[in-house]
Design an enzyme around this catalytic site. Structure first.
Site, PDB file in Angstrom:
ATOM      1  N   GLN A 149       0.835  -1.215   0.000  1.00 34.77           N
ATOM      2  CA  GLN A 149       0.000   0.000   0.000  1.00 34.77           C
ATOM      3  C   GLN A 149       0.868   1.263   0.000  1.00 34.77           C
ATOM      4  OE1 GLN A 149      -2.445   0.579   3.490  1.00 34.77           O
ATOM      5  NE2 GLN A 149      -3.672   2.191   2.535  1.00 34.77           N
ATOM      6  N   ARG A 154       7.445 -10.442  -4.022  1.00 39.62           N
ATOM      7  CA  ARG A 154       6.613 -10.727  -5.205  1.00 39.62           C
ATOM      8  C   ARG A 154       7.182  -9.981  -6.403  1.00 39.62           C
ATOM      9  NH1 ARG A 154       1.408  -7.932  -4.530  1.00 39.62           N
ATOM     10  NH2 ARG A 154       2.113  -6.697  -2.778  1.00 39.62           N
ATOM     11  N   TYR A 159       2.148  -8.211  16.003  1.00 37.38           N
ATOM     12  CA  TYR A 159       2.514  -7.050  15.187  1.00 37.38           C
ATOM     13  C   TYR A 159       3.124  -5.963  16.078  1.00 37.38           C
ATOM     14  CZ  TYR A 159       1.743  -3.114  11.924  1.00 37.38           C
ATOM     15  OH  TYR A 159       1.888  -2.020  11.104  1.00 37.38           O
ATOM     16  N   LYS A 182       6.870  -4.295  16.358  1.00 40.96           N
ATOM     17  CA  LYS A 182       7.072  -2.857  16.122  1.00 40.96           C
ATOM     18  C   LYS A 182       7.869  -2.224  17.270  1.00 40.96           C
ATOM     19  CE  LYS A 182       5.244  -2.267  12.076  1.00 40.96           C
ATOM     20  NZ  LYS A 182       6.187  -2.152  10.932  1.00 40.96           N
TER      21      LYS A 182
END
Ligand SMILES: NC(=O)c1ccc[n+]([C@@H]2O[C@H](COP(=O)([O-])OP(=O)(O)OC[C@H]3O[C@@H](n4cnc5c(N)ncnc54)[C@H](O)[C@@H]3O)[C@@H](O)[C@H]2O)c1
Length: 323
Positions: free
Chosen positions: A12, A36, A142, A146
């Site tokens: 994003q 990717r 997550y 972080k």
């Protein structure tokens, strides 16, 4: 920043950061990379690209050496909801990847940008006007990666002199690439549904208040921080930054001003709701304002108007292409 490598560039943020950096520093100076491969027609495919799995130290090192990168924008990561589904892989990608990038940066003398998140806070953090320096006891994998990442960035700067810098982004709203599986994705999905179906089923409860930012401000923040004079930075890593704070119900009301028959329903996903409930309502970003001049351009009203305008324009373009 003469030669910049961006990891996780097809996501994003990367999908918009790459064109912004290329416009500023020149097409050949900004190397996109991802685990990717880009698709045909992808804007990123127009410039240099390397396939790099950040969990593989040799691949990171080879890309930095081959492209003579002096700066790495390290975006590759698993986002909050995905990380909660696959915590072991999230640790490997989020921590292993950052460690590899920092090690290569140490050896090659690169600067590193690392985006942290409001996910680095937890249920014991003060929820309103969350201070820059405060309790950080996140309850998600997550968030744990972080906080550890913020500390590792500080460590590499203090111990090895690596020029590490970072931001704690809130939920990011954008229309170019789809969000990658975060807790704030509803604030993007709602716009697509409003334009296509005039109806949205929200996975967070109507009164869930979270910080948000429109992508142009997020890109500006990253570039401004990396260009800021080092001597002005006291915090260096993990600056709180925010632009707006709203609930799904407030966002829906703002959309109704432009799409009068828009309707929202709620089917709460307990996993993402629990994550959202552990995050702050609004951040205090005064350190970023004081140390490198942070100031967002978009609020809820201007972001909503622009998102809808851009999505309507894209739909018109697609229809014209099909006709
Ligand atoms: N988008 C947000 O709302 C938001 C908010 C706060 C922080 N952030 C942080 O910003 C960074 C980028 O976020 P995003 O929204 O662009 O994420 P995203 O999920 O959209 O993109 C991540 C990219 O990383 C790539 N990737 C995954 N594993 C990889 C690996 N092993 N090696 C190389 N690439 C790999 C994916 O293919 C993907 O293109 C992340 O660190 C994220 O935690 C994002």
């Amino acid at each position: 920043m003469n030669r910049i490598l961006v990891t996780g560039a097809l996501g994003q943020i990367g999908s918009e950061l790459i064109p912004a950096l290329r416009e500023r520093y020149g097409e050949d100076s900004v190397i996109a990379s991802d685990v990717r491969m880009p698709q045909r027609g992808d804007v990123i495919a127009d410039g240099p690209f390397e396939r790099v799995d950040v969990t593989n130290l040799r691949q990171v090192q080879a890309a930095v050496e081959r492209r003579e990168a002096d700066t790495v924008f390290h975006l590759a990561s698993l986002l909050s909801a995905v990380a909660e589904e696959r915590p072991q892989i999230a640790w490997e990608v989020n921590m292993g990847g950052l460690y590899n990038v920092l090690e290569v940066a140490r050896a090659q003398g690169c600067a590193v940008f690392f985006p942290s998140s409001i996910g680095a806070f937890g249920p014991t953090t003060p929820r309103e006007r969350t201070p820059q320096d405060t309790v950080q006891r996140p309850t998600t994998m997550y968030g744990i990666t972080k906080v550890a990442g913020e500390l590792l960035g500080d460590y590499y700067h203090a111990r090895f002199g690596v020029d590490t810098r970072g931001l704690r982004y809130p939920g990011l709203i954008s229309y170019v690439a789809p969000p990658g599986g975060g807790t704030t994705d509803y604030a993007v999905d709602i716009f697509h549904s409003a334009v296509r179906h005039r109806r949205y089923i929200c996975f967070l409860a109507p009164d869930t208040r979270l910080d948000m930012m429109y992508m142009p401000d997020a890109l500006h923040a990253a570039i401004a921080l990396m260009e800021a004079p080092a001597e002005r930075l006291v915090h260096r890593n993990a600056f709180n930054v925010t632009a707006m704070s709203f609930t799904p119900a407030e966002l829906a009301r703002e959309i109704v001003r432009h799409v009068p028959d828009f309707e929202i329903e709620y089917e709460v996903d307990p996993v993402r709701q629990a994550i959202a409930d552990s995050w702050p309502d609004s951040l205090d970003d005064s350190a970023a304002r004081a140390e490198w001049g942070w100031s967002p351009q978009y609020d809820l009203e201007s972001m909503t108007a622009d998102m809808l305008e851009q999505l309507h324009a894209r739909r018109r373009l697609l229809r014209e292409k099909d006709a």
